[in-house]
Design an enzyme around this catalytic site. Structure first.
Site, PDB file in Angstrom:
ATOM      1  CG  HIS A   1      16.206  -3.690   8.119  1.00  0.00           C
ATOM      2  ND1 HIS A   1      15.901  -4.493   7.038  1.00  0.00           N
ATOM      3  CD2 HIS A   1      16.614  -2.493   7.595  1.00  0.00           C
ATOM      4  CE1 HIS A   1      16.089  -3.820   5.913  1.00  0.00           C
ATOM      5  NE2 HIS A   1      16.527  -2.613   6.228  1.00  0.00           N
TER       6      HIS A   1
ATOM      7  CB  SER B   1      17.803  -1.930   3.362  1.00  0.00           C
ATOM      8  OG  SER B   1      16.739  -1.156   3.838  1.00  0.00           O
TER       9      SER B   1
ATOM     10  CG  ASP C   1      14.365  -7.230   8.275  1.00  0.00           C
ATOM     11  OD1 ASP C   1      13.670  -6.312   8.754  1.00  0.00           O
ATOM     12  OD2 ASP C   1      15.000  -7.118   7.202  1.00  0.00           O
TER      13      ASP C   1
END
Length: 394
Positions: free
Chosen positions: A365, A168, A332
């Site tokens: 995610h 991320s 995601d």
């Protein structure tokens, strides 16, 4: 700020004693050399909290930097002796015999500037006033974080990282390391990341910030002076963010339309998902700092290395000389696989060494934090290759 998935991972791995790095101690490095920031301001002095796992080899060639995401910290692996339940947020990835094997590598987890977990940030004392920085703490960028991390590497005597790795927002930092300090990184692992935020992602961040800034207890960021905390805003911000970390498939499998006790025709939580989100929001509001949240989401919004090259990502990545491993996850939707492929295509255009894997995973995610055999096998194989190269060079 552990998410549902982080908490789950901690619970699963807290009992794996022989494959844990064991009890760890956080450390703090203090820097008195001024750090110029992208916003035009300068931090005259600052501190970085960090942890290390494993042993640095004689050639100082086996060091790996872990960059954290929005709400994590330097506590990547192991646990604290005084709080055994506080297991590192990536403990399933880092440790003896794990994909990033601490029997082979010296791993460094660092807490970014602006955080509320030990590094200099809004809760720290401003040396010019003797009071907490609060709302006066500068806005920080990914580039600022990477510059500070480079100073920490110097302090530790690490001239070149065997790898810089993150998921991320952490993946964005790994990408920026490759651009900003190309001679100081041999491998970049960019996981569940993107070359910049989409308009939708910026919008989610702005709604979360507005929830905080319009809370009557925010007081323009000076809430501590009023002995207050914008808990309502933090709760809503966390609920908004948490929805974006999970896939629809995962939320439906875990909660569906389950009711707690039946319909009561009120605005109290009736569905299990409502109760769960409120619980996550309540926990978050107790331990996270509002000014930190505002700044870290802004750092996410600002990251866009291609802007320096008229929107050409391939040219922005041209300084990089390291190998890249880019990993995305099928469900995601916050940083979809298409955004990872943008990075890959830009690297291919620039004739850079890049490998790409899209992992089929139902968790959205948050998948980068969880145990997935295919995902962990890919990371393990990558680090085994690096370890073999280090061994051959010695």
């Amino acid at each position: 700020m552990p998410s549902f998935s982080e908490t789950t991972a901690q619970a699963e791995h807290a009992t794996v004693g022989d494959r844990s790095v064991g009890p760890v101690l956080p450390q703090v490095a203090r820097f008195d050399t001024p750090l110029p920031l992208a916003c035009g301001r300068t931090l005259a002095q600052y501190e970085l909290a960090y942890e290390t796992y494993g042993t640095l080899d004689a050639a100082r060639s086996n060091a790996v930097l872990i960059c954290h995401a929005l709400n994590a910290s330097h506590h990547v692996a192991g646990f604290y002796a005084e709080d055994p339940g506080n297991v590192g947020w990536w403990d399933n990835m880092v440790g003896p015999g794990k994909p990033l094997d601490t029997q082979r590598f010296f791993v460094v987890g660092v807490n970014n500037l602006g955080s509320c977990f030990g590094s200099t940030g809004p809760l720290s004392t401003n040396p010019e006033t003797g009071r907490a920085w609060g709302s006066d703490f500068p806005l920080i960028t990914v580039e600022d974080w990477v510059d500070a991390q480079a100073q920490l590497a110097d302090r530790l005597g690490i001239r070149q990282w065997a790898a810089v790795m993150g998921g991320s927002l952490g993946g964005m930092q790994a990408l920026d390391w490759a651009i900003r300090y190309p001679s100081r990184i041999r491998n970049a692992l960019v996981i569940a990341a993107a070359p910049n935020l989409s308009a939708e992602n910026i919008a989610f961040n702005e709604i979360a910030r507005q929830a905080i800034m319009t809370d009557p207890d925010f007081h323009d960021g000076n809430f501590e002076a009023y002995d207050a905390k914008p808990r309502r805003g933090l709760r809503v911000a966390r609920m908004i963010g948490h929805i974006t970390y999970l896939s629809d498939e995962q939320m439906d499998a875990k909660f569906g339309r389950q009711l707690r006790e039946g319909l009561n025709f009120s605005f109290a939580p009736e569905f299990q998902i409502e109760s769960y989100l409120r619980h996550q929001g309540e926990k978050f509001a107790e331990y996270y700092d509002a000014n930190t949240y505002l700044r870290i989401t802004k750092a996410l919004d600002y990251f866009d290395p291609a802007t320096r090259e008229d929107g050409d990502l391939a040219r922005a990545l041209a300084p990089a000389t390291c190998r890249f491993l880019v990993i995305s996850f099928s469900t995601d939707w916050r940083f979809p696989a298409s955004r990872s492929r943008e990075i890959v295509k830009a690297l291919v255009r620039g004739r850079r060494d890049v490998s790409y894997t899209e992992i089929a995973a139902p968790h959205g995610h948050d998948a980068f934090l969880l145990d997935n055999p295919q995902y962990h096998a890919v990371v393990r194989a990558w680090f085994e290759r690096i370890a073999s190269e280090i061994g051959a060079a010695q």
